[in-house]
Design an enzyme around this catalytic site. Structure first.
Site, short mmCIF file in Angstrom:
data_model
loop_
_atom_site.label_atom_id
_atom_site.label_comp_id
_atom_site.label_asym_id
_atom_site.label_seq_id
_atom_site.Cartn_x
_atom_site.Cartn_y
_atom_site.Cartn_z
N TYR A 1 0.84 -1.20 0.00
CA TYR A 1 0.00 0.00 0.00
C TYR A 1 0.88 1.25 0.00
O TYR A 1 1.66 1.48 0.93
CB TYR A 1 -0.95 0.02 1.21
N GLN B 1 -8.63 -13.20 3.35
CA GLN B 1 -9.12 -11.83 3.10
C GLN B 1 -9.56 -11.71 1.63
O GLN B 1 -8.76 -11.39 0.76
CB GLN B 1 -8.03 -10.80 3.43
N SER C 1 -13.40 -4.27 0.51
CA SER C 1 -14.30 -3.53 -0.40
C SER C 1 -15.77 -3.86 -0.17
O SER C 1 -16.49 -4.23 -1.11
CB SER C 1 -13.92 -3.76 -1.87
N LEU D 1 -17.99 -1.84 0.07
CA LEU D 1 -18.75 -0.90 -0.78
C LEU D 1 -18.29 -0.93 -2.23
O LEU D 1 -18.60 -0.01 -3.00
CB LEU D 1 -18.62 0.53 -0.23
P1 NDP Z 1 -14.82 0.16 0.33
O1 NDP Z 1 -15.36 -0.70 -0.74
O2 NDP Z 1 -15.69 0.43 1.52
O3 NDP Z 1 -14.36 1.55 -0.33
C1 NDP Z 1 -13.93 2.60 0.47
C2 NDP Z 1 -13.92 3.89 -0.33
O4 NDP Z 1 -15.24 4.21 -0.77
C3 NDP Z 1 -13.50 5.07 0.53
O5 NDP Z 1 -12.10 5.20 0.59
C4 NDP Z 1 -14.18 6.22 -0.18
O6 NDP Z 1 -13.44 6.54 -1.35
C5 NDP Z 1 -15.52 5.59 -0.59
N1 NDP Z 1 -16.53 5.68 0.47
C6 NDP Z 1 -16.55 5.00 1.65
N2 NDP Z 1 -17.65 5.30 2.35
C7 NDP Z 1 -18.37 6.17 1.61
C8 NDP Z 1 -19.60 6.83 1.83
N3 NDP Z 1 -20.30 6.64 2.94
N4 NDP Z 1 -20.03 7.68 0.86
C9 NDP Z 1 -19.32 7.88 -0.26
N5 NDP Z 1 -18.13 7.29 -0.52
C10 NDP Z 1 -17.66 6.42 0.42
O7 NDP Z 1 -13.49 -0.48 0.93
P2 NDP Z 1 -11.98 -0.52 0.34
O8 NDP Z 1 -11.99 -0.86 -1.09
O9 NDP Z 1 -11.30 0.72 0.76
O10 NDP Z 1 -11.42 -1.75 1.14
C11 NDP Z 1 -11.34 -1.68 2.57
C12 NDP Z 1 -10.01 -2.22 3.03
O11 NDP Z 1 -9.87 -3.57 2.62
C13 NDP Z 1 -8.75 -1.52 2.46
O12 NDP Z 1 -8.43 -0.34 3.11
C14 NDP Z 1 -7.71 -2.59 2.69
O13 NDP Z 1 -7.30 -2.58 4.03
C15 NDP Z 1 -8.50 -3.86 2.40
N6 NDP Z 1 -8.30 -4.32 1.01
C16 NDP Z 1 -7.66 -5.52 0.81
C17 NDP Z 1 -7.42 -6.00 -0.44
C18 NDP Z 1 -6.74 -7.31 -0.61
O14 NDP Z 1 -6.37 -7.68 -1.75
N7 NDP Z 1 -6.51 -8.06 0.45
C19 NDP Z 1 -7.83 -5.27 -1.66
C20 NDP Z 1 -8.54 -4.05 -1.35
C21 NDP Z 1 -8.76 -3.61 -0.07
P3 NDP Z 1 -13.38 7.99 -2.03
O15 NDP Z 1 -13.75 9.00 -1.01
O16 NDP Z 1 -11.99 8.13 -2.51
O17 NDP Z 1 -14.32 7.92 -3.18
#
Ligand code: NDP
Length: 328
Positions: free
Chosen positions: A54, A181, A211, A213
């Site tokens: 990351y 995960q 993810s 969301l």
């Molecule tokens: P989400 O699918 O929840 O996406 C989060 C993003 O969505 C935020 O950074 C923001 O982005 C947007 N968001 C979140 N809440 C809201 C809201 N209420 N209203 C509007 N926009 C919103 O989760 P992530 O994809 O971030 O995944 C979560 C965690 O999982 C990561 O941080 C990581 O630790 C892990 N992960 C692990 C992976 C793996 O391969 N093992 C791969 C991916 C993630 P913005 O404001 O920029 O639009």
């Protein structure tokens, strides 16, 4: 907050946790990251997720600085890292992947960046078909014996690959992977709902899903185009557009949003609650670039009791994507 055991292990994880992918260092700096982690911790979140890859190690450094400042009791938090992608721009041989050399070095480098003495969870971020599975299992087992990590797991491995690691672990009396995960959300269901079913039963696998969301898609923010400063505008994240902005997904999301309205809840809270309704999910990792987002997403805990069988059925009717066994 609610806590769930991570599969068959004794480790308790908050059912909502917090991760740093894309946000830390790329979108937000220490001050916002500090506020978000503080809000999460105050709400009862105990698990903070990270990875060597990351922001090329910068995300772990940022989390390390914040953990140091916060000075929370080490026993009150669970911190992870992941090995596979490496953290350099151009990798030389052995600077990525799952060889004993890289797993060992990645673990020590993560500890240094996070300023910790041990990792609670250490994930193999992807399977590495170039390394014998025995080498991976032995290396993780030894890191546990050395006190460098407490539990190890996998990320985006197939059920068969996880079971192969367990076969080796059983053969040599080693500690196998206890947590996976995978991605899990309303549009990405196969691994959690189908592929891992025998693994839950046979080894009691825990899951820390990512993810919830769909990178923000399920918040509804992309229905009328791509807002400024959203993830889909971040450099090198354009691939998300092809994955998420598809007519069928947009159409279903519109219907889901109407349904959320009828229930009187927000779409992001409903989407996150839907993931933790599944008892095989130990924790859903939340991502946020702003405080309002985290406040909204934590409301999933209030929505969870509203997800009766009837409500789940209505959602299923809209989604029409429940994985089924292919008996052909
Ligand atoms: P989400 O699918 O929840 O996406 C989060 C993003 O969505 C935020 O950074 C923001 O982005 C947007 N968001 C979140 N809440 C809201 C809201 N209420 N209203 C509007 N926009 C919103 O989760 P992530 O994809 O971030 O995944 C979560 C965690 O999982 C990561 O941080 C990581 O630790 C892990 N992960 C692990 C992976 C793996 O391969 N093992 C791969 C991916 C993630 P913005 O404001 O920029 O639009």
């Amino acid at each position: 907050m609610q806590y769930r055991n991570m599969g068959r292990t004794g480790l308790q994880l908050s059912v909502l946790s917090f991760g740093s992918w894309v946000t830390f260092h790329k979108q937000i700096q220490d001050n916002t990251a500090d506020k978000l982690m503080g809000m999460a911790y105050d709400a009862g979140v105990n698990f903070f997720d990270n990875a060597e890859g990351y922001a090329m190690g910068e995300s772990e450094k940022m989390m390390g600085r914040i953990l140091k400042l916060k000075n929370w009791e080490r026993s009150s938090i669970v911190v992870s890292s992941k090995v596979f992608f490496g953290w350099r721009n151009n990798h030389k041989p052995n600077q990525a992947g799952l060889s004993r050399k890289h797993i060992f070095e990645a673990c020590h480098e993560a500890l240094e960046r996070l300023q910790l003495d041990y990792l609670d969870l250490f994930f193999c971020h992807r399977p590495d078909p170039t390394v014998p599975i025995d080498e991976v299992v032995w290396t993780m087992h030894n890191l546990i014996l050395q006190g460098k990590i407490l539990y190890w797991g996998t990320s985006m491995w197939s059920g068969a690959e996880i079971m192969e690691a367990h076969r080796v672990a059983q053969q040599y009396n080693l500690i196998g992977p206890v947590v996976e995960q995978p991605q899990y959300n309303m549009f990405e269901r196969y691994k959690i709902e189908m592929d891992y079913t025998p693994v839950y039963k046979n080894v009691g696998l825990g899951t820390t899903i990512w993810s919830p969301l769909g990178s923000g898609f399920l918040s509804g923010k992309y229905l009328d185009g791509i807002p400024e400063n959203s993830r889909m505008t971040v450099r090198a994240m354009d691939w998300l557009k092809a994955r998420w902005l598809q007519p069928e997904k947009l159409d279903k999301l519109r219907k889901l949003m109407q349904f959320a309205d009828q229930l009187g809840v927000s779409m992001p809270a409903l989407a996150v609650a839907w993931t933790i309704k599944n008892p095989n999910v130990s924790t859903a990792i939340l991502g946020a670039s702003r405080e309002e987002q985290l406040t909204e997403n934590l409301k999933a805990l209030d929505v969870l009791p509203m997800l009766t069988p009837e409500v789940m059925e209505e959602i299923e009717k809209i989604l029409q994507n429940k994985p089924t066994m292919d008996l052909s």
